[in-house]
Design a protein around this motif. Sequence first.
Motif, PDB file in Angstrom:
ATOM      1  N   LEU A   6       0.824  -1.205   0.000  1.00  0.00           N
ATOM      2  CA  LEU A   6       0.000   0.000   0.000  1.00  0.00           C
ATOM      3  C   LEU A   6       0.855   1.250   0.000  1.00  0.00           C
ATOM      4  O   LEU A   6       0.568   2.235  -0.690  1.00  0.00           O
ATOM      5  N   ASP A   7       1.946   1.241   0.792  1.00  0.00           N
ATOM      6  CA  ASP A   7       2.837   2.395   0.823  1.00  0.00           C
ATOM      7  C   ASP A   7       3.477   2.611  -0.535  1.00  0.00           C
ATOM      8  O   ASP A   7       3.620   3.747  -0.996  1.00  0.00           O
ATOM      9  N   TYR A  12       3.908   5.704  -5.486  1.00  0.00           N
ATOM     10  CA  TYR A  12       3.845   5.724  -6.948  1.00  0.00           C
ATOM     11  C   TYR A  12       2.798   6.731  -7.433  1.00  0.00           C
ATOM     12  O   TYR A  12       3.045   7.507  -8.356  1.00  0.00           O
ATOM     13  N   ALA A  13       1.621   6.731  -6.790  1.00  0.00           N
ATOM     14  CA  ALA A  13       0.568   7.672  -7.180  1.00  0.00           C
ATOM     15  C   ALA A  13       0.993   9.109  -6.906  1.00  0.00           C
ATOM     16  O   ALA A  13       0.723  10.015  -7.710  1.00  0.00           O
ATOM     17  N   ARG A  14       1.680   9.337  -5.774  1.00  0.00           N
ATOM     18  CA  ARG A  14       2.149  10.683  -5.459  1.00  0.00           C
ATOM     19  C   ARG A  14       3.174  11.166  -6.478  1.00  0.00           C
ATOM     20  O   ARG A  14       3.132  12.326  -6.924  1.00  0.00           O
ATOM     21  N   CYS A  15       4.094  10.306  -6.846  1.00  0.00           N
ATOM     22  CA  CYS A  15       5.100  10.673  -7.856  1.00  0.00           C
ATOM     23  C   CYS A  15       4.436  10.975  -9.199  1.00  0.00           C
ATOM     24  O   CYS A  15       4.823  11.924  -9.896  1.00  0.00           O
ATOM     25  N   PHE A  16       3.443  10.186  -9.562  1.00  0.00           N
ATOM     26  CA  PHE A  16       2.756  10.415 -10.831  1.00  0.00           C
ATOM     27  C   PHE A  16       2.011  11.744 -10.815  1.00  0.00           C
ATOM     28  O   PHE A  16       2.029  12.494 -11.805  1.00  0.00           O
ATOM     29  N   ASP A  17       1.342  12.058  -9.703  1.00  0.00           N
ATOM     30  CA  ASP A  17       0.630  13.332  -9.604  1.00  0.00           C
ATOM     31  C   ASP A  17       1.608  14.509  -9.659  1.00  0.00           C
ATOM     32  O   ASP A  17       1.335  15.524 -10.326  1.00  0.00           O
ATOM     33  N   THR A  18       2.741  14.376  -8.971  1.00  0.00           N
ATOM     34  CA  THR A  18       3.745  15.448  -9.005  1.00  0.00           C
ATOM     35  C   THR A  18       4.296  15.631 -10.410  1.00  0.00           C
ATOM     36  O   THR A  18       4.506  16.768 -10.872  1.00  0.00           O
ATOM     37  N   LEU A  19       4.541  14.520 -11.098  1.00  0.00           N
ATOM     38  CA  LEU A  19       5.041  14.597 -12.468  1.00  0.00           C
ATOM     39  C   LEU A  19       4.031  15.292 -13.377  1.00  0.00           C
ATOM     40  O   LEU A  19       4.405  16.121 -14.225  1.00  0.00           O
ATOM     41  N   MET A  98      13.982  13.472 -13.224  1.00  0.00           N
ATOM     42  CA  MET A  98      14.283  12.611 -12.082  1.00  0.00           C
ATOM     43  C   MET A  98      13.073  11.756 -11.704  1.00  0.00           C
ATOM     44  O   MET A  98      13.197  10.546 -11.457  1.00  0.00           O
ATOM     45  N   LEU A  99      11.876  12.377 -11.685  1.00  0.00           N
ATOM     46  CA  LEU A  99      10.676  11.612 -11.368  1.00  0.00           C
ATOM     47  C   LEU A  99      10.366  10.578 -12.443  1.00  0.00           C
ATOM     48  O   LEU A  99       9.942   9.451 -12.145  1.00  0.00           O
ATOM     49  N   ARG A 106      10.710   1.994 -11.078  1.00  0.00           N
ATOM     50  CA  ARG A 106       9.661   1.259 -10.379  1.00  0.00           C
ATOM     51  C   ARG A 106       8.961   0.289 -11.324  1.00  0.00           C
ATOM     52  O   ARG A 106       8.640  -0.853 -10.945  1.00  0.00           O
ATOM     53  N   ALA A 107       8.719   0.742 -12.556  1.00  0.00           N
ATOM     54  CA  ALA A 107       8.077  -0.138 -13.531  1.00  0.00           C
ATOM     55  C   ALA A 107       8.961  -1.341 -13.857  1.00  0.00           C
ATOM     56  O   ALA A 107       8.483  -2.473 -13.978  1.00  0.00           O
ATOM     57  N   GLN A 108      10.277  -1.093 -14.005  1.00  0.00           N
ATOM     58  CA  GLN A 108      11.196  -2.201 -14.266  1.00  0.00           C
ATOM     59  C   GLN A 108      11.255  -3.169 -13.092  1.00  0.00           C
ATOM     60  O   GLN A 108      11.322  -4.391 -13.273  1.00  0.00           O
TER      61      GLN A 108
END
Length: 211
Positions: A6-7, A12-19, A98-99, A106-108
Amino acid sequence: MTVELLDNETEYARCFDTLTELRHLETKIAASTPIMAATLPTLRSLEDLNRNLHRSGAVGEKGFSQIADRLSFHISRLEGYLISAKALQQRSQGTTEMLADHLNLRAQESAMRINRRIPELTKETADDSAAVRIVTLVALICLPATFVATVLGMNLFELDESEPGSPGRTLLVTANELWIYIASSVLLTAFTVGSWIALSRRQKLVRSRQL
């Protein structure tokens, strides 16, 4: 393990939103920078016009000083905005890269985990297939006996022990309604097999159209 997953999903969702926000910010900066760069020559042209009007006597000393101060103030601020916009754009691009690299890693990592799970999933699938084969074999072995028991339990057959002239002899007598059972069984079997063939052909046609 569940909390860790969950963390990771939350990160991952936070990084995607920031990107996504950084991409939107880059778009805004890219659109505003040319506008500010085009406005700067206009202000400098107004400065030149103010000087020419002052030299020709059309504008007094006081008015010339006020206009010159105003134009100089706006030019200074606009140049500062341009420098800040370029610096912010470079910083945003660096953070975005960087993001993006982090998300790719993470995907790899997820792909590697899935690849490591493939042999285990293959083994589980093989075990399930073996269990299905065993169940099918048991069903095939028991199906004839079940069929015979079902037919004999439908009161379509009788044991006649009262045949004249043959004491102790038992005959198997069929009922007059046996043809109803045979006809309905044939029709239902034909309907079932036909439906299965039609559905199979339809699925093959849909797959061929998708390809």
